[in-house]
Design a protein around this motif. Structure first.
Motif, PDB file in Angstrom:
ATOM      1  N   PHE A  89       0.789  -1.219  -0.003  1.00  0.00           N
ATOM      2  CA  PHE A  89       0.045  -0.086   0.025  1.00  0.00           C
ATOM      3  C   PHE A  89       1.035   1.332  -0.093  1.00  0.00           C
ATOM      4  CE2 PHE A  89       0.875  -1.407   4.133  1.00  0.00           C
ATOM      5  CZ  PHE A  89       1.258  -0.207   4.969  1.00  0.00           C
ATOM      6  N   GLY A  90       0.190   2.175  -0.108  1.00  0.00           N
ATOM      7  CA  GLY A  90       1.026   3.466  -0.209  1.00  0.00           C
ATOM      8  C   GLY A  90       2.279   3.544  -1.292  1.00  0.00           C
ATOM      9  N   ALA A  91       3.357   4.016  -0.748  1.00  0.00           N
ATOM     10  CA  ALA A  91       4.864   3.892  -1.769  1.00  0.00           C
ATOM     11  C   ALA A  91       5.302   2.841  -1.519  1.00  0.00           C
ATOM     12  CB  ALA A  91       5.397   5.183  -1.176  1.00  0.00           C
ATOM     13  N   TYR A  92       5.065   1.670  -0.927  1.00  0.00           N
ATOM     14  CA  TYR A  92       5.677   0.144  -0.914  1.00  0.00           C
ATOM     15  C   TYR A  92       5.380  -0.537  -2.269  1.00  0.00           C
ATOM     16  CZ  TYR A  92       5.677   0.963   4.393  1.00  0.00           C
ATOM     17  OH  TYR A  92       5.822   1.127   5.557  1.00  0.00           O
ATOM     18  N   LYS A  93       6.336  -1.370  -2.198  1.00  0.00           N
ATOM     19  CA  LYS A  93       6.336  -2.054  -3.740  1.00  0.00           C
ATOM     20  C   LYS A  93       6.579  -3.634  -2.971  1.00  0.00           C
ATOM     21  CE  LYS A  93       7.090   1.488  -6.495  1.00  0.00           C
ATOM     22  NZ  LYS A  93       6.072   2.343  -6.310  1.00  0.00           N
ATOM     23  N   PRO A  94       6.102  -4.619  -3.838  1.00  0.00           N
ATOM     24  CA  PRO A  94       6.306  -6.071  -3.492  1.00  0.00           C
ATOM     25  C   PRO A  94       7.738  -6.066  -3.023  1.00  0.00           C
ATOM     26  CG  PRO A  94       5.108  -5.855  -5.455  1.00  0.00           C
ATOM     27  CD  PRO A  94       5.482  -4.467  -5.223  1.00  0.00           C
ATOM     28  N   ASP A  95       7.987  -7.021  -1.970  1.00  0.00           N
ATOM     29  CA  ASP A  95       9.313  -7.111  -1.353  1.00  0.00           C
ATOM     30  C   ASP A  95       9.188  -8.677  -0.780  1.00  0.00           C
ATOM     31  OD1 ASP A  95      11.772  -7.357  -0.079  1.00  0.00           O
ATOM     32  OD2 ASP A  95      11.465  -5.229   0.764  1.00  0.00           O
ATOM     33  N   PRO A  96       9.995  -9.672  -1.111  1.00  0.00           N
ATOM     34  CA  PRO A  96       9.936 -10.784  -0.287  1.00  0.00           C
ATOM     35  C   PRO A  96      10.316 -10.684   1.283  1.00  0.00           C
ATOM     36  CG  PRO A  96      11.778 -10.768  -2.095  1.00  0.00           C
ATOM     37  CD  PRO A  96      11.073  -9.377  -2.118  1.00  0.00           C
ATOM     38  N   ASN A  97      10.913  -9.755   1.558  1.00  0.00           N
ATOM     39  CA  ASN A  97      11.324  -9.217   2.920  1.00  0.00           C
ATOM     40  C   ASN A  97      10.290  -8.700   3.836  1.00  0.00           C
ATOM     41  OD1 ASN A  97      13.904 -10.695   2.778  1.00  0.00           O
ATOM     42  ND2 ASN A  97      14.470  -8.740   1.342  1.00  0.00           N
ATOM     43  N   SER A  98       9.363  -8.331   3.036  1.00  0.00           N
ATOM     44  CA  SER A  98       8.032  -7.703   3.854  1.00  0.00           C
ATOM     45  C   SER A  98       6.872  -8.381   3.839  1.00  0.00           C
ATOM     46  CB  SER A  98       7.931  -6.289   2.964  1.00  0.00           C
ATOM     47  OG  SER A  98       8.869  -5.355   3.303  1.00  0.00           O
ATOM     48  N   VAL A  99       6.113  -8.071   4.894  1.00  0.00           N
ATOM     49  CA  VAL A  99       4.753  -8.405   5.004  1.00  0.00           C
ATOM     50  C   VAL A  99       3.859  -7.464   5.247  1.00  0.00           C
ATOM     51  CG1 VAL A  99       2.954 -10.055   6.292  1.00  0.00           C
ATOM     52  CG2 VAL A  99       5.360 -10.764   5.753  1.00  0.00           C
ATOM     53  N   PHE A 100       2.961  -7.316   4.113  1.00  0.00           N
ATOM     54  CA  PHE A 100       2.029  -5.929   4.394  1.00  0.00           C
ATOM     55  C   PHE A 100       0.606  -6.696   4.840  1.00  0.00           C
ATOM     56  CE2 PHE A 100       4.893  -5.494   0.848  1.00  0.00           C
ATOM     57  CZ  PHE A 100       5.422  -4.137   1.414  1.00  0.00           C
ATOM     58  N   MET A 101       0.040  -5.956   6.097  1.00  0.00           N
ATOM     59  CA  MET A 101      -1.072  -6.347   6.891  1.00  0.00           C
ATOM     60  C   MET A 101      -2.040  -5.107   6.636  1.00  0.00           C
ATOM     61  SD  MET A 101       0.758  -8.558   9.728  1.00  0.00           S
ATOM     62  CE  MET A 101      -0.651  -9.921  10.030  1.00  0.00           C
ATOM     63  N   THR A 102      -3.334  -5.423   7.006  1.00  0.00           N
ATOM     64  CA  THR A 102      -4.271  -4.382   7.107  1.00  0.00           C
ATOM     65  C   THR A 102      -5.292  -4.830   8.015  1.00  0.00           C
ATOM     66  OG1 THR A 102      -5.399  -2.613   6.066  1.00  0.00           O
ATOM     67  CG2 THR A 102      -5.505  -4.904   4.834  1.00  0.00           C
ATOM     68  N   ARG A 103      -6.318  -3.932   8.407  1.00  0.00           N
ATOM     69  CA  ARG A 103      -7.511  -4.167   8.951  1.00  0.00           C
ATOM     70  C   ARG A 103      -8.544  -3.043   9.063  1.00  0.00           C
ATOM     71  NH1 ARG A 103      -8.100  -5.091  15.347  1.00  0.00           N
ATOM     72  NH2 ARG A 103     -10.244  -4.229  14.721  1.00  0.00           N
ATOM     73  N   LEU A 104      -9.790  -3.293   9.132  1.00  0.00           N
ATOM     74  CA  LEU A 104     -10.622  -2.268   9.272  1.00  0.00           C
ATOM     75  C   LEU A 104     -10.521  -1.606  10.622  1.00  0.00           C
ATOM     76  CD1 LEU A 104     -13.848  -3.540   7.308  1.00  0.00           C
ATOM     77  CD2 LEU A 104     -12.128  -2.133   6.528  1.00  0.00           C
ATOM     78  N   VAL A 105     -10.836  -0.411  10.878  1.00  0.00           N
ATOM     79  CA  VAL A 105     -10.608   0.305  12.237  1.00  0.00           C
ATOM     80  C   VAL A 105     -12.184   0.245  12.666  1.00  0.00           C
ATOM     81  CG1 VAL A 105     -10.216   2.096  13.634  1.00  0.00           C
ATOM     82  CG2 VAL A 105      -8.585   1.490  11.796  1.00  0.00           C
ATOM     83  N   ALA A 106     -13.070   0.738  11.991  1.00  0.00           N
ATOM     84  CA  ALA A 106     -14.622   0.815  12.330  1.00  0.00           C
ATOM     85  C   ALA A 106     -14.912  -0.631  12.947  1.00  0.00           C
ATOM     86  CB  ALA A 106     -15.358   1.137  11.079  1.00  0.00           C
ATOM     87  N   LYS A 107     -14.538  -1.776  12.610  1.00  0.00           N
ATOM     88  CA  LYS A 107     -14.683  -3.102  13.068  1.00  0.00           C
ATOM     89  C   LYS A 107     -13.910  -3.570  14.152  1.00  0.00           C
ATOM     90  CE  LYS A 107     -17.318  -4.681   8.997  1.00  0.00           C
ATOM     91  NZ  LYS A 107     -17.489  -5.458   7.890  1.00  0.00           N
ATOM     92  N   ALA A 108     -12.977  -2.628  14.744  1.00  0.00           N
ATOM     93  CA  ALA A 108     -12.042  -3.143  15.653  1.00  0.00           C
ATOM     94  C   ALA A 108     -12.748  -3.572  17.032  1.00  0.00           C
ATOM     95  CB  ALA A 108     -11.230  -2.119  16.062  1.00  0.00           C
TER      96      ALA A 108
END
Length: 158
Positions: free
Chosen positions: A135-154
């Motif tokens: 997301f954002g300015a990140y690019k695919p990277d085998p050394n990275s894990v990108f994660m997300t969640r909704l805040v409204a349903k926290a």
């Protein structure tokens, strides 16, 4: 234990963040280091908090505004001597609440894919984060894990 908005001016904070940067340098190749240094954390789009137990700095975390409804979790760290005691969960709950109060609908993060980051990935998954595309300015990277969640349903979980 107290969590407070921090202006990043204290020497304890500088030393704590330098330790964080050194850890990231020791486990991540240069092209995969996304930890922000002290100066970068002072950007207007970032709010930074510290966690204290009496006079001891035990943790920190930041939220970076990506858009009006999307924030990124940055620089979350707990002092090694205080890991495994629930402080990371408490700080994460606090940051999720801050994101919600800020009006965010989504919170995302980048963490490492190496074994060093396994406990962080497990923490985030326990609290509703799922893997996602960069997301954002990140690019695919085998050394990275990108994660997300909704805040409204926290929802708080143990």
């Amino acid at each position: 234990m107290q969590i407070r908005l921090d202006d990043l001016s204290g020497p304890e904070v500088a030393a704590f963040l330098e330790e964080h940067i050194q850890d990231m340098r020791s486990v991540s190749p240069p092209e995969s280091r996304h930890a922000l240094d002290l100066e970068a954390l002072k950007a207007p789009s970032i709010r930074f908090w510290t966690m204290w137990q009496d006079d001891l700095l035990i943790g920190c975390g930041a939220l970076k505004t990506l858009s009006h409804d999307h924030v990124e979790l940055k620089s979350m760290r707990i002092r090694a001597s205080h890991r495994g005691l629930g402080f990371a969960t408490e700080l994460l709950h606090f940051l999720l609440d801050q994101a919600r109060w800020q009006g965010a609908e989504r919170i995302s993060l980048e963490t490492g894919s190496m074994p060093f980051f396994a406990s962080a990935r497990a923490l985030y998954r326990r609290h509703g984060f799922i893997d996602c595309a960069p997301f954002g300015a990140y690019k695919p990277d085998p050394n990275s894990v990108f994660m997300t969640r909704l805040v409204a349903k926290a929802q708080r979980t143990a």
